[in-house]
Design a protein around this motif. Structure first.
Motif, short mmCIF file in Angstrom:
data_model
loop_
_atom_site.label_atom_id
_atom_site.label_comp_id
_atom_site.label_asym_id
_atom_site.label_seq_id
_atom_site.Cartn_x
_atom_site.Cartn_y
_atom_site.Cartn_z
N ALA A 69 22.71 4.44 15.18
CA ALA A 69 24.01 5.56 15.21
C ALA A 69 23.92 6.28 13.91
N ARG A 70 23.78 5.86 12.87
CA ARG A 70 23.88 6.43 11.77
C ARG A 70 22.62 7.49 11.44
N ILE A 71 21.42 7.19 12.03
CA ILE A 71 20.35 7.93 12.03
C ILE A 71 20.87 9.26 13.17
N CYS A 72 21.35 8.87 14.35
CA CYS A 72 21.78 10.08 14.90
C CYS A 72 22.74 10.97 14.61
N GLY A 73 23.52 10.49 13.60
CA GLY A 73 24.77 11.08 13.18
C GLY A 73 23.94 12.18 12.14
N ARG A 74 23.10 11.47 11.32
CA ARG A 74 22.18 12.28 10.30
C ARG A 74 21.22 13.36 10.89
N ILE A 75 20.86 13.01 11.95
CA ILE A 75 19.59 13.84 12.64
C ILE A 75 20.35 15.21 13.52
N THR A 127 18.95 2.65 23.73
CA THR A 127 18.63 1.69 24.44
C THR A 127 17.68 0.61 23.65
N HIS A 128 17.26 -0.46 24.38
CA HIS A 128 16.36 -1.25 23.69
C HIS A 128 16.87 -2.26 22.53
N LEU A 129 18.19 -2.22 22.63
CA LEU A 129 18.90 -2.86 21.59
C LEU A 129 18.59 -4.42 21.44
N ASP A 130 17.89 -5.09 22.67
CA ASP A 130 17.55 -6.41 22.57
C ASP A 130 16.22 -6.81 21.84
N GLY A 183 24.16 0.08 14.76
CA GLY A 183 24.74 0.60 13.75
C GLY A 183 23.91 1.70 13.05
N GLU A 184 22.68 1.04 12.60
CA GLU A 184 21.87 1.95 12.00
C GLU A 184 21.36 3.11 12.72
N ALA A 215 16.30 2.17 20.01
CA ALA A 215 16.69 1.43 18.86
C ALA A 215 15.45 0.93 18.26
N ALA A 216 14.24 0.85 19.11
CA ALA A 216 13.14 0.41 18.21
C ALA A 216 12.35 1.45 17.86
N GLN A 217 12.54 2.61 18.03
CA GLN A 217 11.87 3.89 17.43
C GLN A 217 12.25 4.08 15.75
N GLU A 218 11.45 4.52 15.25
CA GLU A 218 11.63 5.06 13.84
C GLU A 218 12.40 6.30 13.96
#
Length: 741
Positions: A165-171, A152-155, A162-163, A122-125
């Motif tokens: 998950a949207r990125i993964c859906g788009r990519i 991972t790395h949600l902390d 949510g953001e 989650a910390a990746q661009e």
């Protein structure tokens, strides 16, 4: 994946040898370096009871340090296998390196697996996620491999599930975003002053229950009031995504008419959609907190693997042929069928020696079996680089490796993975089959290594061991290619990148005791005449007894590129006897191979023998060979000799945003862009012709220029004249080296 209570399995949950293909799951973890793959594997092993919280491997009362394995894995650049057991299913977790240099290890993991977990941080661009994993995702999609996404790395501060998950859906779901949707939502504690918010649990969208991990054990409870609205919105979209891809066409009508679809029905449809690769759930996860026995989301991931991912028997098998290439029927997924297996990796383990990781596709593999090993090289490396080899060998011990622990096995059934010691000269990619019925599996594609590493032995002792050490390196790693260049007299190890090259040198030292020195890689240059010239070769010696006498006159003229060397006999009147015409040609060609100006082979000229003289006693084959060589050297002294450099045809595939920088960079390398083609996924293929001397490090430079998104291939095109100033530098360097010697 549904509403299910799990307890920590303890030592009884360690992986055991599977007796049926249906009780095996092979899962490869894919992700960029730093995404958290290895940490996730450790968390899954902890939850499954393969290790205890202190980090020690459970083994029926015998324990060994897990810390050492963990340390090695974190620094590893190799494919790692971690077998665990969950709900009676053996799960082989294949942890792959995230560095681009070690794509061969990733391809080996994909070959051995039946499903993939894509791990993203989650910390990746967003660009980093797309760049690092989209190509692998598309490769899996092309063969219908089931996939899921773990975030991972949600902390970490300023992260959002949510953001991401949207990125993964788009990519990953650009053709169908509703095929990549969350299956759970994260439950996080309050953010601290540093912006970190610990992941404390998950909210199941289909079950509408919260799974709380905050106590160290997974506990189920109803959602809080402020969780219900986000749950409802995400649940509705998930249900619509499941129903849209359902094989039951009545579900959509029932859903649209307002009927309540049962949770069991939804889970059954979800599991079928995941298994056939048409739906890809997204799950949050975090390693276990201090004192906890389970990582957040690890139970849900293991449930997904065992209940949603297919068994080996549900996946198509690679095609097989005879070693001669004749087609054979597809292997049968039956432990009692004839053996068909493949070496997916070869490694030197510090504890077990040389170990082959084998995937059994058909039949059963047992210790002391005699099997036929057959290998014809891997696709993408050219069959000539790896010679064909076949042999009947006796299988050594079978075992599972987990850290420094070896667990002996008495058999391995089809669908499972096993480590085999002392498997003769088997190399990565080789097929194992019954000794009486040799087979060869369809090879798996590997990228070409494009970074040259020229090496030489450090001492005489190392020289004796260098050939064997390099041979073993190439046998273990099919993304390395060994070249002994006769033109430049260099031994070149072709690698995927700088890190790959560093690992190769380290392995030569540590595994095979070979110290090597590196040197600049040289490209094979050529020489040619810039204009017509003539030369006279006179070899006359008399020192008592039989003398040497040969005189010849030649004319040399340049020819079109790629012509080679032509020799023409224009002698009139027999001034050079017929039996010595061939001697002159032999001398000319030998001198051309040695070069006439800077020590590089002479090409693209026509040499015409015009006249000469001989002696009835003192003329000989050797004398006229020497005269021919002298004549060619004199002709070269009378004209300008051009240096020719090799030029490569290059195809560079990059995202559209990088086309401009890539074309500018190629121009700076004396390259000529000959065209561009639009490719899928908003990418462009740039075709160019570039001198090979300018692209020795292009694989490294392109990766930096395009943030790891660019790929290229190269092929020899022709030799072309080198710019005069560069040619002069090479001649000066040769003259200086000659004077110093």
């Amino acid at each position: 994946m549904g509403d299910k209570t799990h307890t920590h399995p303890g030592a009884a949950g360690r992986a055991t040898a599977a007796d049926r293909p249906t009780s095996v799951r092979n899962v490869v973890l894919v992700g960029h370096s730093g995404s958290g793959k290895t940490t996730l594997v450790e968390a899954l092993a902890l939850t499954a009871g393969a290790v205890n919280r202190a980090g020690r491997v459970e083994d029926g009362g015998t324990v060994s340090d897990y810390d050492e394995m963990e340390h090695r894995q974190q620094r590893s650049v190799q494919l790692s296998l971690v077998p665990v057991e969950w709900d009676g299913i053996k799960v082989n977790l294949l942890d792959t390196p995230g560095y681009a240099d070690f794509v061969g290890e990733l391809r080996a993991g994909l070959r051995a697996a039946d499903a993939a977990l894509f791990v993203v941080s989650a910390a990746q661009e967003a660009d980093a996620v797309a760049d690092a994993t989209r190509a692998v995702w598309e490769e899996c999609a092309a063969v219908g491999m089931p996939r899921a996404v773990v975030v991972t790395h949600l902390d970490t501060a300023r992260t959002s599930f949510g953001e991401m998950a949207r990125i993964c859906g788009r990519i990953f779901g650009h053709d169908d975003p509703d095929a990549v949707l969350p299956l759970h939502l994260p439950v996080q504690g309050p953010r601290g002053p540093d912006g970190h918010a610990p992941l404390t649990g998950l909210a199941g969208l289909l079950t509408q229950r919260v799974y709380d991990y905050s106590s160290g054990q997974r506990q189920e409870k109803p959602p809080a009031g402020d969780q219900q609205e986000p749950l409802r919105e995400a649940r509705d979209r998930l249900i619509e995504g499941i129903i849209a891809g359902s094989e039951d066409e009545t579900l959509m009508d029932r859903y649209l008419s307002g009927d309540e679809i049962g949770v069991a029905t939804l889970f059954a449809d979800l599991e079928r959609a995941v298994a056939r690769g048409s739906f890809h759930p997204v799950l949050p996860a975090a390693p276990a907190a201090e004192g906890a026995r389970q990582g957040v989301g690890t139970v849900e991931i293991l449930d997904l693997i065992t209940r949603g991912f297919p068994s080996p028997g549900e996946r198509p098998l690679p095609a097989v042929t005879t070693p001669g290439g004749d087609p054979r029927p597809a292997p049968v997924r039956d432990p009692a069928a004839p053996l068909v297996a493949e070496v997916v990796k070869t490694a030197s383990d510090p504890y077990a020696g040389r170990v082959s990781l084998v995937r059994v596709f058909s039949g059963t593999l047992r210790p002391d079996d005699t099997v036929h090993v057959c290998g014809h090289g891997l696709a993408g490396l050219g069959g000539g680089d790896r010679p064909c080899h076949e042999a009947d060998v006796r299988v050594g011990a079978l075992c599972e490796l987990f850290g420094s622990r070896q667990r002996p096995l008495d058999h391995c059934v089809c669908g499972d993975l096993v480590c085999v010691s002392k498997l003769g000269g088997a190399e990565t990619g080789d097929t194992l089959s019954g000794a009486g019925d040799p087979l060869l599996m369809e090879p798996w594609a590997m990228p070409d290594p494009l970074l040259p590493l020229a090496v030489r032995a450090h001492s005489k002792v190392d020289e004796d061991k260098l050939s064997q050490g390099l041979g073993r390196l190439v046998a273990e790693d099919p993304t390395m290619r060994l070249e002994q260049n006769q033109d430049t007299r260099q031994v070149v190890l072709w690698c995927m990148g700088e890190a790959h090259a560093d690992v190769a040198l380290q392995r030569l030292r540590s595994r095979y005791g070979v110290q090597v020195d590196t040197e600049p890689h040289r490209v094979p240059l050529r020489e040619t005449f810039a204009s017509r010239s003539a030369g006279r070769g006179r070899h006359v010696k008399q020192s008592g007894g039989h003398g040497q006498y040969a005189i010849c006159e030649i004319e040399v003229e340049p020819l079109p590129p790629g012509t080679g060397i032509e020799f023409v006999d224009k002698v009139a009147g027999g001034s050079v006897p017929r039996q010595f015409i061939a001697s002159v040609e032999k001398g000319v060609r030998a001198q051309a191979a040695r070069g006439v100006a800077a020590g590089h082979p002479l090409v693209d000229v026509r040499v015409s023998l015009l006249d000469g003289k001989s002696h009835s006693v003192d003329s000989s084959d050797a004398a006229f060979q020497t005269a021919g060589a002298l004549a060619l050297r004199e002709a070269a002294a009378g004209t300008r000799v051009q240096l020719l450099e090799p030029v490569a045809k290059v195809g560079v595939l990059v995202p559209d945003d990088y086309v401009g920088p890539v074309m500018s960079d190629l121009a700076g390398r004396r390259g000529r862009v000959v065209g561009t083609e639009q490719s899928s996924g908003e990418r462009t293929l740039v075709r160019a012709e570039v001198p090979e001397a300018e692209i020795g490090r292009y694989t490294v430079d392109l990766r930096a220029l395009t943030r790891g998104t660019g790929r290229f291939d190269r092929a020899y095109a022709r030799h072309e004249p080198m710019p005069a100033q560069l040619a002069d530098r090479i001649r000066e360097a040769r003259e200086n080296a000659t004077n110093m010697s």
